[in-house]
Design an enzyme around this catalytic site. Structure first.
Site, PDB file in Angstrom:
ATOM      1  N   LYS A   1      16.616  30.566  49.167  1.00 36.88           N
ATOM      2  CA  LYS A   1      17.124  31.920  49.437  1.00 36.88           C
ATOM      3  C   LYS A   1      17.521  32.617  48.138  1.00 36.88           C
ATOM      4  CE  LYS A   1      20.579  30.380  51.904  1.00 36.88           C
ATOM      5  NZ  LYS A   1      20.377  28.925  51.737  1.00 36.88           N
TER       6      LYS A   1
ATOM      7  N   ARG B   1      26.652  19.625  53.937  1.00 41.18           N
ATOM      8  CA  ARG B   1      26.174  21.021  54.023  1.00 41.18           C
ATOM      9  C   ARG B   1      25.065  21.158  55.066  1.00 41.18           C
ATOM     10  NH1 ARG B   1      24.582  21.784  48.084  1.00 41.18           N
ATOM     11  NH2 ARG B   1      23.887  23.870  48.623  1.00 41.18           N
TER      12      ARG B   1
ATOM     13  N   ARG C   1      18.212  20.365  41.498  1.00 41.32           N
ATOM     14  CA  ARG C   1      18.554  21.701  40.975  1.00 41.32           C
ATOM     15  C   ARG C   1      19.482  21.578  39.768  1.00 41.32           C
ATOM     16  NH1 ARG C   1      20.847  26.001  45.057  1.00 41.32           N
ATOM     17  NH2 ARG C   1      22.292  24.321  45.536  1.00 41.32           N
TER      18      ARG C   1
ATOM     19  N   ARG D   1      27.090  33.387  58.036  1.00 40.69           N
ATOM     20  CA  ARG D   1      26.829  31.961  58.151  1.00 40.69           C
ATOM     21  C   ARG D   1      27.404  31.389  59.440  1.00 40.69           C
ATOM     22  NH1 ARG D   1      26.257  30.420  52.648  1.00 40.69           N
ATOM     23  NH2 ARG D   1      25.797  28.210  52.392  1.00 40.69           N
TER      24      ARG D   1
ATOM     25  N   ARG E   1      25.420  21.521  40.227  1.00 39.47           N
ATOM     26  CA  ARG E   1      26.526  22.030  41.028  1.00 39.47           C
ATOM     27  C   ARG E   1      27.256  20.858  41.685  1.00 39.47           C
ATOM     28  NH1 ARG E   1      24.177  26.963  44.696  1.00 39.47           N
ATOM     29  NH2 ARG E   1      25.289  25.807  46.303  1.00 39.47           N
TER      30      ARG E   1
HETATM   31  P1  AP5 Z   1      17.752  27.920  45.690  1.00 43.20           P
HETATM   32  O1  AP5 Z   1      17.029  29.217  45.616  1.00 43.20           O
HETATM   33  O2  AP5 Z   1      18.903  27.703  44.753  1.00 43.20           O
HETATM   34  O3  AP5 Z   1      18.161  27.615  47.222  1.00 43.20           O
HETATM   35  P2  AP5 Z   1      19.212  28.299  48.177  1.00 43.20           P
HETATM   36  O4  AP5 Z   1      18.577  28.424  49.526  1.00 43.20           O
HETATM   37  O5  AP5 Z   1      19.757  29.559  47.572  1.00 43.20           O
HETATM   38  O6  AP5 Z   1      20.289  27.149  48.236  1.00 43.20           O
HETATM   39  P3  AP5 Z   1      21.858  27.149  48.019  1.00 43.20           P
HETATM   40  O7  AP5 Z   1      22.225  25.704  47.884  1.00 43.20           O
HETATM   41  O8  AP5 Z   1      22.305  28.064  46.927  1.00 43.20           O
HETATM   42  O9  AP5 Z   1      22.321  27.691  49.370  1.00 43.20           O
HETATM   43  P4  AP5 Z   1      23.602  27.379  50.062  1.00 43.20           P
HETATM   44  O10 AP5 Z   1      23.449  28.251  51.242  1.00 43.20           O
HETATM   45  O11 AP5 Z   1      23.945  25.986  50.354  1.00 43.20           O
HETATM   46  O12 AP5 Z   1      24.706  27.740  48.947  1.00 43.20           O
HETATM   47  P5  AP5 Z   1      25.608  29.019  48.717  1.00 43.20           P
HETATM   48  O13 AP5 Z   1      25.671  29.236  47.270  1.00 43.20           O
HETATM   49  O14 AP5 Z   1      25.237  30.139  49.627  1.00 43.20           O
HETATM   50  O15 AP5 Z   1      16.675  26.748  45.482  1.00 43.20           O
HETATM   51  C1  AP5 Z   1      17.064  25.386  45.473  1.00 43.20           C
HETATM   52  C2  AP5 Z   1      16.243  24.608  44.423  1.00 43.20           C
HETATM   53  O16 AP5 Z   1      14.865  24.616  44.792  1.00 43.20           O
HETATM   54  C3  AP5 Z   1      16.297  25.224  43.004  1.00 43.20           C
HETATM   55  O17 AP5 Z   1      16.322  24.174  42.081  1.00 43.20           O
HETATM   56  C4  AP5 Z   1      14.992  26.031  42.890  1.00 43.20           C
HETATM   57  O18 AP5 Z   1      14.524  26.085  41.550  1.00 43.20           O
HETATM   58  C5  AP5 Z   1      14.040  25.211  43.774  1.00 43.20           C
HETATM   59  N1  AP5 Z   1      13.065  26.026  44.479  1.00 43.20           N
HETATM   60  C6  AP5 Z   1      13.266  27.251  45.049  1.00 43.20           C
HETATM   61  N2  AP5 Z   1      12.138  27.680  45.658  1.00 43.20           N
HETATM   62  C7  AP5 Z   1      11.201  26.701  45.461  1.00 43.20           C
HETATM   63  C8  AP5 Z   1       9.844  26.546  45.868  1.00 43.20           C
HETATM   64  N3  AP5 Z   1       9.204  27.491  46.602  1.00 43.20           N
HETATM   65  N4  AP5 Z   1       9.198  25.404  45.524  1.00 43.20           N
HETATM   66  C9  AP5 Z   1       9.829  24.430  44.783  1.00 43.20           C
HETATM   67  N5  AP5 Z   1      11.121  24.533  44.383  1.00 43.20           N
HETATM   68  C10 AP5 Z   1      11.805  25.646  44.724  1.00 43.20           C
HETATM   69  O19 AP5 Z   1      27.020  28.490  49.255  1.00 43.20           O
HETATM   70  C11 AP5 Z   1      27.755  27.490  48.595  1.00 43.20           C
HETATM   71  C12 AP5 Z   1      29.078  27.263  49.320  1.00 43.20           C
HETATM   72  O20 AP5 Z   1      29.867  28.476  49.308  1.00 43.20           O
HETATM   73  C13 AP5 Z   1      28.983  26.909  50.806  1.00 43.20           C
HETATM   74  O21 AP5 Z   1      28.744  25.536  51.000  1.00 43.20           O
HETATM   75  C14 AP5 Z   1      30.374  27.355  51.291  1.00 43.20           C
HETATM   76  O22 AP5 Z   1      31.376  26.436  50.947  1.00 43.20           O
HETATM   77  C15 AP5 Z   1      30.604  28.628  50.525  1.00 43.20           C
HETATM   78  N6  AP5 Z   1      30.084  29.814  51.224  1.00 43.20           N
HETATM   79  C16 AP5 Z   1      29.099  30.649  50.787  1.00 43.20           C
HETATM   80  N7  AP5 Z   1      28.871  31.618  51.678  1.00 43.20           N
HETATM   81  C17 AP5 Z   1      29.718  31.405  52.707  1.00 43.20           C
HETATM   82  C18 AP5 Z   1      29.945  32.060  53.953  1.00 43.20           C
HETATM   83  N8  AP5 Z   1      29.228  33.134  54.319  1.00 43.20           N
HETATM   84  N9  AP5 Z   1      30.889  31.560  54.782  1.00 43.20           N
HETATM   85  C19 AP5 Z   1      31.619  30.489  54.436  1.00 43.20           C
HETATM   86  N10 AP5 Z   1      31.462  29.803  53.284  1.00 43.20           N
HETATM   87  C20 AP5 Z   1      30.515  30.253  52.426  1.00 43.20           C
END
Ligand code: AP5
Length: 209
Positions: A13, A166, A122, A88, A155
């Site tokens: 994402k 997660r 990552r 979420r 991370r």
């Molecule tokens: P990446 O693009 O980083 O993936 P992502 O889907 O963004 O994954 P995240 O881990 O950032 O999402 P998340 O939802 O767990 O974390 P968030 O920061 O929102 O890609 C992942 C890897 O794959 C990278 O290395 C990339 O290079 C590689 N890649 C990408 N595309 C590829 C492809 N096509 N082919 C091969 N490789 C590829 O949230 C973190 C924390 O914040 C949560 O756990 C929670 O505690 C809190 N939080 C955030 N939002 C909320 C909310 N709305 N409510 C409550 N708590 C929240």
């Protein structure tokens, strides 16, 4: 265009939102990035959310909803925005409907084994948020950011136990949003398994861009 990016941790994402936001000239609003910045700066918010994030749990709805509602009042959202990682939970989605009008929810689909590979490999340049993968998107020099040469980090929530948590939290609390947006008729689905350029092409087609 006002967009919500939905999908499990590691589906890509953030990678796709960064690219599309750049192309469309709209802000990429990632609640995860906002919380990580707060933790890095040791603000009151950061102190409240640090342990929750490291364990892979969710920050309370009330706090998250208020933060996004405020963020969407900023003038840079006038032409549109991409919400990445929000909503979420069902209460977050219902609250969002009260203060925003979403054109499309984009659902990124990827199987669990691949999610785990992507998250565990990552690496991130903390000051800029630039994201790499040791195998799929390696930096030019191992362990170093391409632009600054500064070190890359893993991370804290990309450790094995936190990843498992997660994924469970996603299934329990976030997956129900798929039906929520499907029922509204505003959801598009993108296969997140191909290479990044191909996923990006599918995303643009799905959005009619
Ligand atoms: P990446 O693009 O980083 O993936 P992502 O889907 O963004 O994954 P995240 O881990 O950032 O999402 P998340 O939802 O767990 O974390 P968030 O920061 O929102 O890609 C992942 C890897 O794959 C990278 O290395 C990339 O290079 C590689 N890649 C990408 N595309 C590829 C492809 N096509 N082919 C091969 N490789 C590829 O949230 C973190 C924390 O914040 C949560 O756990 C929670 O505690 C809190 N939080 C955030 N939002 C909320 C909310 N709305 N409510 C409550 N708590 C929240």
């Amino acid at each position: 265009m006002n967009l919500v990016f939905l999908g499990p941790p590691g589906a890509g994402k953030g990678t796709m939102a960064t690219r599309l936001a750049d192309d469309l000239g709209v802000p990429h609003i990632s609640t995860g990035d906002i919380f990580r910045a707060a933790v890095a700066n040791a603000t009151e918010l950061g102190k409240q959310v640090k342990a929750i994030m490291e364990s892979g749990g969710l920050v309370p709805d009330e706090l998250t909803i208020a933060l996004v509602e405020e963020r969407l009042k900023e003038s840079d959202t006038a032409k549109g925005y991409i919400l990445d990682g929000f909503p979420r939970t069902i209460p977050q989605a219902e609250a969002l409907d009260g203060f925003a009008s979403i054109d499309h929810a984009v659902r990124f689909v990827l199987e669990e084994a691949e999610l785990i590979k992507r998250l565990s490999g990552r690496r991130v340049h903390k000051p800029s948020g630039r994201t790499y993968h040791v195998e799929f998107n390696p930096p030019k020099v191992a362990g170093k950011d391409d632009l600054t040469g500064e070190p890359l980090i893993q991370r804290p929530d990309d450790q094995e136990e936190s990843i498992r948590n997660r994924l469970e939290v996603y299934e329990e609390q976030t997956a129900p949003l798929v039906s929520y947006y499907a029922d509204k008729g505003t959801m598009v689905t993108v296969d997140a398994a191909p290479k990044p350029d191909d996923v990006y092409a599918s995303l643009k087609t799905a959005l009619g861009l």
